[in-house]
Write a protein that holds these residues in place. Structure first.
Motif, PDB file in Angstrom:
ATOM      1  N   UNK A  66     -16.113   4.512 -10.212  1.00 61.74           N
ATOM      2  CA  UNK A  66     -16.600   6.079 -10.063  1.00 61.74           C
ATOM      3  C   UNK A  66     -15.724   6.696  -9.079  1.00 61.74           C
ATOM      4  N   UNK A  67     -15.501   6.196  -8.056  1.00 60.01           N
ATOM      5  CA  UNK A  67     -14.825   6.663  -6.820  1.00 60.01           C
ATOM      6  C   UNK A  67     -13.238   6.956  -7.523  1.00 60.01           C
ATOM      7  N   UNK A  68     -12.763   5.980  -8.261  1.00 60.02           N
ATOM      8  CA  UNK A  68     -11.466   6.379  -8.669  1.00 60.02           C
ATOM      9  C   UNK A  68     -11.447   7.358  -9.701  1.00 60.02           C
ATOM     10  N   UNK A  69     -12.607   7.696 -10.296  1.00 57.48           N
ATOM     11  CA  UNK A  69     -12.298   8.978 -11.455  1.00 57.48           C
ATOM     12  C   UNK A  69     -12.532  10.204 -10.624  1.00 57.48           C
ATOM     13  N   UNK A  70     -13.045  10.075  -9.544  1.00 55.49           N
ATOM     14  CA  UNK A  70     -12.939  11.521  -8.902  1.00 55.49           C
ATOM     15  C   UNK A  70     -11.651  11.857  -8.098  1.00 55.49           C
ATOM     16  N   UNK A  71     -10.651  10.863  -8.345  1.00 50.25           N
ATOM     17  CA  UNK A  71      -9.133  10.959  -7.657  1.00 50.25           C
ATOM     18  C   UNK A  71      -8.019  10.654  -8.657  1.00 50.25           C
ATOM     19  N   UNK A  72      -7.178   9.843  -8.221  1.00 48.87           N
ATOM     20  CA  UNK A  72      -5.857   9.511  -8.958  1.00 48.87           C
ATOM     21  C   UNK A  72      -6.099   7.725  -8.495  1.00 48.87           C
ATOM     22  N   UNK A  73      -5.775   7.053  -9.519  1.00 48.91           N
ATOM     23  CA  UNK A  73      -5.680   5.451  -9.456  1.00 48.91           C
ATOM     24  C   UNK A  73      -4.204   5.366  -9.541  1.00 48.91           C
ATOM     25  N   UNK A  74      -3.882   4.478  -8.500  1.00 51.64           N
ATOM     26  CA  UNK A  74      -2.581   3.899  -8.190  1.00 51.64           C
ATOM     27  C   UNK A  74      -2.242   2.706  -8.980  1.00 51.64           C
ATOM     28  N   UNK A  75      -1.200   2.846  -9.975  1.00 54.65           N
ATOM     29  CA  UNK A  75      -1.037   1.801 -10.895  1.00 54.65           C
ATOM     30  C   UNK A  75       0.261   0.964 -10.249  1.00 54.65           C
ATOM     31  N   UNK A  76       0.864   1.585  -9.451  1.00 48.44           N
ATOM     32  CA  UNK A  76       2.024   0.803  -8.926  1.00 48.44           C
ATOM     33  C   UNK A  76       2.152   0.886  -7.449  1.00 48.44           C
ATOM     34  N   UNK A  77       0.802   0.359  -6.588  1.00 50.31           N
ATOM     35  CA  UNK A  77       0.727   0.106  -5.410  1.00 50.31           C
ATOM     36  C   UNK A  77       1.137  -1.222  -5.007  1.00 50.31           C
ATOM     37  N   UNK A  78       1.966  -1.330  -4.191  1.00 51.34           N
ATOM     38  CA  UNK A  78       2.415  -2.488  -3.466  1.00 51.34           C
ATOM     39  C   UNK A  78       1.883  -2.887  -2.080  1.00 51.34           C
ATOM     40  N   UNK A  79       1.197  -4.127  -1.918  1.00 52.88           N
ATOM     41  CA  UNK A  79       0.829  -4.461  -0.519  1.00 52.88           C
ATOM     42  C   UNK A  79       2.145  -5.366   0.004  1.00 52.88           C
ATOM     43  N   UNK A  80       1.947  -5.750   1.196  1.00 54.19           N
ATOM     44  CA  UNK A  80       2.848  -6.776   1.846  1.00 54.19           C
ATOM     45  C   UNK A  80       2.393  -8.205   1.452  1.00 54.19           C
ATOM     46  N   UNK A  81       2.857  -9.201   1.708  1.00 51.56           N
ATOM     47  CA  UNK A  81       2.642 -10.543   1.351  1.00 51.56           C
ATOM     48  C   UNK A  81       1.554 -11.133   2.229  1.00 51.56           C
ATOM     49  N   UNK A  82       1.082 -10.408   3.094  1.00 52.10           N
ATOM     50  CA  UNK A  82      -0.024 -10.887   3.907  1.00 52.10           C
ATOM     51  C   UNK A  82      -0.659  -9.568   4.347  1.00 52.10           C
ATOM     52  N   UNK A  83      -2.220  -9.854   4.342  1.00 48.55           N
ATOM     53  CA  UNK A  83      -2.882  -8.790   5.023  1.00 48.55           C
ATOM     54  C   UNK A  83      -2.693  -8.315   6.364  1.00 48.55           C
ATOM     55  N   UNK A  84      -2.150  -9.145   7.326  1.00 51.30           N
ATOM     56  CA  UNK A  84      -1.577  -8.647   8.509  1.00 51.30           C
ATOM     57  C   UNK A  84      -0.458  -7.553   8.338  1.00 51.30           C
ATOM     58  N   UNK A  85       0.530  -7.998   7.503  1.00 48.22           N
ATOM     59  CA  UNK A  85       1.526  -7.026   7.578  1.00 48.22           C
ATOM     60  C   UNK A  85       1.188  -5.677   6.736  1.00 48.22           C
ATOM     61  N   UNK A  86       0.307  -5.694   5.621  1.00 42.34           N
ATOM     62  CA  UNK A  86      -0.013  -4.599   5.256  1.00 42.34           C
ATOM     63  C   UNK A  86      -0.940  -3.664   5.945  1.00 42.34           C
TER      64      UNK A  86
END
Length: 536
Positions: A66-86
């Protein structure tokens, strides 16, 4: 004949009109002003296959959907290879490897050990510091994964207050080699994760914990109290990580879904989002609040009750799409995204930083170099219009200090390969426990047509097609550009000392939570074990 002065005036008029047309559009401009609040929710080890916005057959995330429908969904979002780096990349607005978040002793990892001496460098100006200078109230809730020493506490880097943990969860600590994990309010410890004196008081026991509930209550109170002042709330939830936990009321809540601890925990995270949305509406702050929701790492490989990175290959820590491409969205009811509800724009976590600042009215300056390899780009115009021209067209994928892969438009090239074995996903030269150098014949995929990276365009074995030989030179040039602009020095994850673990944190005497340290305190070079992502 038009005078030069008139020509210049006309030129500036046209530029002004274009600027107004392309600037963020706010609904009902007579009554709604620019958003002023920012909420960031980062979740560890959540995959595309876990969220209904990306996998419609899932029914465990109705509030996130529901939250996504009130904004924009990111289909090409890239994190880093660890949560720390992200996390480091988002908070700084700069690619974490570019400012040293890696170990010189291990080229392919950014794991933060419990005895590391890491502290965010003073040269960085992180997001809470920026917004605090603008008069914002700032708070961090959840797992702070950027250092556990007192000097590394979130309150030292612009957050007014903090509630949560500073170490990764693991098995019950023995208080001999590893002290019990601490739970903190601001800089002071107020509890231990495992209560050895009274096991029934454990904050975490056999997959049952009230931590997410505690975080939910803290979030609700903070939002309610902050209605008269702009605020930045950053939440980092680790309930899905390694050994998923959920509060008693969510035990077996997913019996009609996947029916395991992971999905129970995911439903509680979704409830957190629902409570947040309700609180914003009740306090009349929904229209003036930006919410960024994103996984800061993908689902864990081969976990007996982990998540799903479907349709991608690989798992958290990998350079395949399943290791870095994450679910994410930006929601703001007061911001008009028009018909552009799903963005194909390539984005990384530094871009989330810059875009949030821009929407709040504090646009970042220009990047140091044209391609913004090290810094975030403001993606506001692209998210609103759907036009990706003149925005980021390249994503770099590092593991530690090693450039493993990069994506350029629809193509992705693997320069090095090393990944987890996920059942049913073995690919020669791509899935391997050992690091393989494939720079001579890089492995190339079209990740638009083949997001699961199952069908080589070429590389790894031989020059297999004219398409491969046509595309490869450009990908090599991009890799050379990246290596020339991301200069590496000494890593900031080099020094470790068992004495830096959570033996006697601030406040432990008052709460009788100190743990006697009987070993030798000695600084050493961190030795980060080879990490495969298998059930740890």
């Amino acid at each position: 004949m038009i005078s030069d002065r008139l020509k210049k005036s006309w030129k500036w008029f046209i530029l002004l009109v274009l600027a107004l047309c392309l600037s963020p559009t706010f609904s009902d401009s007579g009554t709604k002003s620019r958003p002023v609040n920012l909420i960031v929710i980062h979740v560890d080890q959540l995959g595309w296959g876990d969220v209904g916005l990306y996998s419609p057959w899932r029914r465990d995330t109705p509030n996130i959907d529901k939250l996504g429908k009130s904004g924009v969904v990111l289909d090409n979002l890239y994190a880093e290879t660890s949560a720390t780096a992200s996390s480091g990349t988002f908070l700084s607005g700069r690619l974490a490897v570019s400012w040293g978040l890696y170990s010189s002793n291990n080229a392919e990892d950014t794991q933060l050990l419990e005895d590391t001496g890491f502290v965010l460098p003073s040269s960085l100006r992180v997001l809470p510091q920026v917004l605090k200078e603008k008069g914002y109230s700032t708070k961090f809730i959840g797992r702070w994964n950027l250092g556990q020493r007192s000097e590394a506490n979130p309150t030292k880097f612009g957050f007014d207050s903090f509630l949560g943990t500073v170490s990764d969860r693991g098995p019950k600590y023995d208080n001999l080699r590893y002290p019990n994990i601490g739970f903190y309010r601001n800089e002071r410890i107020v509890a231990r994760m495992f209560d050895t004196r009274s096991p029934e008081d454990d904050l975490l026991d056999d997959g049952v914990s009230n931590l997410t509930k505690v975080y939910t209550d803290e979030m609700e109170v903070f939002i309610t109290k902050s209605k008269d002042q702009p605020f930045y709330l950053h939440v980092s939830l680790d309930a899905l990580k390694h050994r998923p936990y959920r509060s008693p009321q969510f035990v077996d809540s997913s019996e009609h879904s996947r029916s395991n601890n992971f999905t129970d925990a995911l439903r509680e995270i979704d409830n957190f989002v629902g409570v947040m949305m309700k609180t914003l509406t009740t306090t009349e702050q929904a229209d003036k609040t930006i919410v960024i929701f994103a996984a800061q790492s993908t689902a864990l490989a081969s976990h007996y009750e982990g998540g799903s990175n479907s349709p991608f290959t690989g798992a958290t820590g990998d350079s395949t799409e399943g290791g870095v491409r994450v679910p994410g969205l930006i929601s703001c009811p007061g911001l008009d995204f028009g018909d552009n509800k799903r963005s194909k724009q390539l984005m990384n976590f530094a871009d989330l930083h810059s875009t949030a600042l821009s929407i709040l009215g504090f646009p970042p300056g220009d990047c140091e170099e044209p391609k913004c390899v090290k810094e975030g780009m403001d993606m506001t115009k692209s998210l609103i219009t759907g036009n990706t021209t003149n925005h980021r067209d390249m994503i770099t994928i590092y593991r530690g200090r090693t450039l493993m892969a990069l994506r350029k438009g629809r193509y992705k090239v693997h320069l090095m390969s090393r990944s987890s074995f996920v059942p049913g996903q073995f690919l020669d030269n791509l899935t391997s426990y050992n690091l393989r150098n494939t720079t001579e014949l890089p492995i190339l995929f079209d990740v638009v047509a083949d997001p699961g990276e199952r069908f080589f365009i070429g590389g790894g074995f031989e020059l297999s097609s004219s398409r491969y030989t046509d595309i490869l030179p450009e990908m090599r040039r991009e890799a050379e550009y990246v290596n020339n602009h991301v200069t590496l020095g000494g890593g900031l994850l080099n020094e470790c000392n068992v004495g830096w673990r959570e033996w006697t944190p601030t406040g432990c005497l008052d709460m009788e939570l100190c743990v006697e340290f009987t070993r030798e305190s000695k600084v050493r070079m961190c030795s980060i074990p080879e990490w495969t992502g298998l059930g740890i």
